[in-house]
Write a protein that holds these residues in place. Sequence first.
Motif, PDB file in Angstrom:
ATOM      1  N   THR A  75       0.824  -1.209   0.000  1.00 24.61           N
ATOM      2  CA  THR A  75       0.000   0.000   0.000  1.00 24.61           C
ATOM      3  C   THR A  75       0.857   1.258   0.000  1.00 24.61           C
ATOM      4  N   ALA A  76       1.929   1.265   0.757  1.00 26.66           N
ATOM      5  CA  ALA A  76       2.802   2.439   0.831  1.00 26.66           C
ATOM      6  C   ALA A  76       3.523   2.696  -0.485  1.00 26.66           C
ATOM      7  N   LEU A  77       3.604   1.693  -1.330  1.00 23.99           N
ATOM      8  CA  LEU A  77       4.294   1.838  -2.608  1.00 23.99           C
ATOM      9  C   LEU A  77       3.329   1.925  -3.797  1.00 23.99           C
ATOM     10  N   THR A  78       2.045   2.097  -3.524  1.00 23.49           N
ATOM     11  CA  THR A  78       1.053   2.256  -4.582  1.00 23.49           C
ATOM     12  C   THR A  78       1.298   3.573  -5.293  1.00 23.49           C
ATOM     13  N   PRO A  79       1.281   3.649  -6.582  1.00 26.51           N
ATOM     14  CA  PRO A  79       1.002   2.632  -7.594  1.00 26.51           C
ATOM     15  C   PRO A  79       2.269   2.020  -8.199  1.00 26.51           C
ATOM     16  N   LEU A  80       3.375   2.054  -7.483  1.00 30.88           N
ATOM     17  CA  LEU A  80       4.657   1.618  -8.049  1.00 30.88           C
ATOM     18  C   LEU A  80       4.897   0.115  -7.960  1.00 30.88           C
ATOM     19  N   ALA A  81       4.371  -0.529  -6.937  1.00 29.65           N
ATOM     20  CA  ALA A  81       4.657  -1.945  -6.702  1.00 29.65           C
ATOM     21  C   ALA A  81       3.425  -2.807  -6.941  1.00 29.65           C
ATOM     22  N   ALA A  82       3.601  -3.842  -7.743  1.00 30.31           N
ATOM     23  CA  ALA A  82       2.548  -4.839  -7.905  1.00 30.31           C
ATOM     24  C   ALA A  82       2.551  -5.766  -6.691  1.00 30.31           C
ATOM     25  N   ASP A  83       3.748  -6.047  -6.189  1.00 30.89           N
ATOM     26  CA  ASP A  83       3.909  -6.882  -4.995  1.00 30.89           C
ATOM     27  C   ASP A  83       5.319  -6.696  -4.468  1.00 30.89           C
ATOM     28  N   VAL A  84       5.548  -7.086  -3.218  1.00 29.82           N
ATOM     29  CA  VAL A  84       6.871  -6.988  -2.608  1.00 29.82           C
ATOM     30  C   VAL A  84       7.167  -8.245  -1.806  1.00 29.82           C
ATOM     31  N   VAL A  85       8.452  -8.485  -1.610  1.00 28.82           N
ATOM     32  CA  VAL A  85       8.919  -9.560  -0.741  1.00 28.82           C
ATOM     33  C   VAL A  85       9.836  -8.907   0.287  1.00 28.82           C
ATOM     34  N   ILE A  86       9.593  -9.196   1.562  1.00 27.02           N
ATOM     35  CA  ILE A  86      10.386  -8.644   2.658  1.00 27.02           C
ATOM     36  C   ILE A  86      11.681  -9.435   2.784  1.00 27.02           C
ATOM     37  N   THR A  87      12.789  -8.715   2.956  1.00 29.81           N
ATOM     38  CA  THR A  87      14.094  -9.347   3.153  1.00 29.81           C
ATOM     39  C   THR A  87      14.683  -8.864   4.478  1.00 29.81           C
ATOM     40  N   GLY A  88      15.777  -9.483   4.858  1.00 32.18           N
ATOM     41  CA  GLY A  88      16.494  -9.029   6.040  1.00 32.18           C
ATOM     42  C   GLY A  88      16.273  -9.858   7.276  1.00 32.18           C
ATOM     43  N   HIS A  89      15.687 -11.019   7.112  1.00 31.49           N
ATOM     44  CA  HIS A  89      15.414 -11.876   8.262  1.00 31.49           C
ATOM     45  C   HIS A  89      16.684 -12.233   9.033  1.00 31.49           C
ATOM     46  N   ASP A  90      17.804 -12.273   8.355  1.00 32.36           N
ATOM     47  CA  ASP A  90      19.076 -12.615   8.993  1.00 32.36           C
ATOM     48  C   ASP A  90      20.084 -11.473   8.872  1.00 32.36           C
ATOM     49  N   ARG A  91      19.562 -10.250   8.731  1.00 33.56           N
ATOM     50  CA  ARG A  91      20.430  -9.087   8.542  1.00 33.56           C
ATOM     51  C   ARG A  91      20.040  -7.966   9.502  1.00 33.56           C
ATOM     52  N   GLU A  92      20.843  -6.918   9.514  1.00 33.67           N
ATOM     53  CA  GLU A  92      20.585  -5.795  10.411  1.00 33.67           C
ATOM     54  C   GLU A  92      19.542  -4.821   9.873  1.00 33.67           C
ATOM     55  N   GLU A  93      19.237  -4.890   8.579  1.00 28.77           N
ATOM     56  CA  GLU A  93      18.272  -3.982   7.973  1.00 28.77           C
ATOM     57  C   GLU A  93      17.183  -4.745   7.238  1.00 28.77           C
ATOM     58  N   VAL A  94      15.985  -4.187   7.288  1.00 34.91           N
ATOM     59  CA  VAL A  94      14.861  -4.728   6.531  1.00 34.91           C
ATOM     60  C   VAL A  94      14.947  -4.179   5.116  1.00 34.91           C
ATOM     61  N   GLY A  95      14.676  -5.019   4.149  1.00 26.57           N
ATOM     62  CA  GLY A  95      14.682  -4.592   2.756  1.00 26.57           C
ATOM     63  C   GLY A  95      13.470  -5.129   2.023  1.00 26.57           C
ATOM     64  N   LEU A  96      13.323  -4.669   0.782  1.00 24.43           N
ATOM     65  CA  LEU A  96      12.218  -5.100  -0.062  1.00 24.43           C
ATOM     66  C   LEU A  96      12.723  -5.482  -1.441  1.00 24.43           C
ATOM     67  N   LEU A  97      12.203  -6.563  -1.971  1.00 24.50           N
ATOM     68  CA  LEU A  97      12.332  -6.865  -3.384  1.00 24.50           C
ATOM     69  C   LEU A  97      10.995  -6.444  -3.983  1.00 24.50           C
ATOM     70  N   ILE A  98      11.037  -5.576  -4.967  1.00 26.28           N
ATOM     71  CA  ILE A  98       9.806  -5.000  -5.517  1.00 26.28           C
ATOM     72  C   ILE A  98       9.549  -5.535  -6.920  1.00 26.28           C
ATOM     73  N   PHE A  99       8.353  -6.098  -7.093  1.00 22.00           N
ATOM     74  CA  PHE A  99       7.867  -6.444  -8.418  1.00 22.00           C
ATOM     75  C   PHE A  99       7.129  -5.199  -8.920  1.00 22.00           C
ATOM     76  N   PRO A 100       7.694  -4.488  -9.902  1.00 19.84           N
ATOM     77  CA  PRO A 100       7.096  -3.229 -10.344  1.00 19.84           C
ATOM     78  C   PRO A 100       5.725  -3.418 -10.991  1.00 19.84           C
ATOM     79  N   SER A 101       4.893  -2.416 -10.810  1.00 20.88           N
ATOM     80  CA  SER A 101       3.581  -2.385 -11.455  1.00 20.88           C
ATOM     81  C   SER A 101       3.741  -1.865 -12.880  1.00 20.88           C
ATOM     82  N   PRO A 102       2.696  -1.973 -13.702  1.00 20.79           N
ATOM     83  CA  PRO A 102       2.762  -1.362 -15.035  1.00 20.79           C
ATOM     84  C   PRO A 102       3.037   0.144 -14.966  1.00 20.79           C
TER      85      PRO A 102
END
Length: 113
Positions: free
Chosen positions: A2-29
């Motif tokens: 929602t925070a990335l609307t209308p840029l992201a079709a979907d996201v995957v959260i990363t950083g489970h084993d790291r010091e920072e949270v990240g996102l892999l973004i599947f871009p929207s049209p």
Amino acid sequence: VTALTPLAADVVITGHDREEVGLLIFPSPAAKALSVAELGERIRAALLAMRQDGGTGSSQAPSRARLLTEPPSTDAGEMTDKGYINQGAVLRLRNSEVIALYSNVPDERTVRL
């Protein structure tokens, strides 16, 4: 997402084993219609807004994001039969993207705060 609307079709959260949270973004049209530089600035602004709105630091708000160039693959198990992202499969199959996300090497597809 929602925070990335209308840029992201979907996201995957990363950083489970790291010091920072990240996102892999599947871009929207809509995102694909923007230049990489403009898209990066809009994603940076969205990440900053998430951090400010949530009042959280880097442990709970994404501080980096990476734009993916290929959509999720149903055949590879990245999408469920119901059309949801299988986060574990994406993280496993796109490990090189996660490595690039956390690399210190500048890359136009990676946004860092």
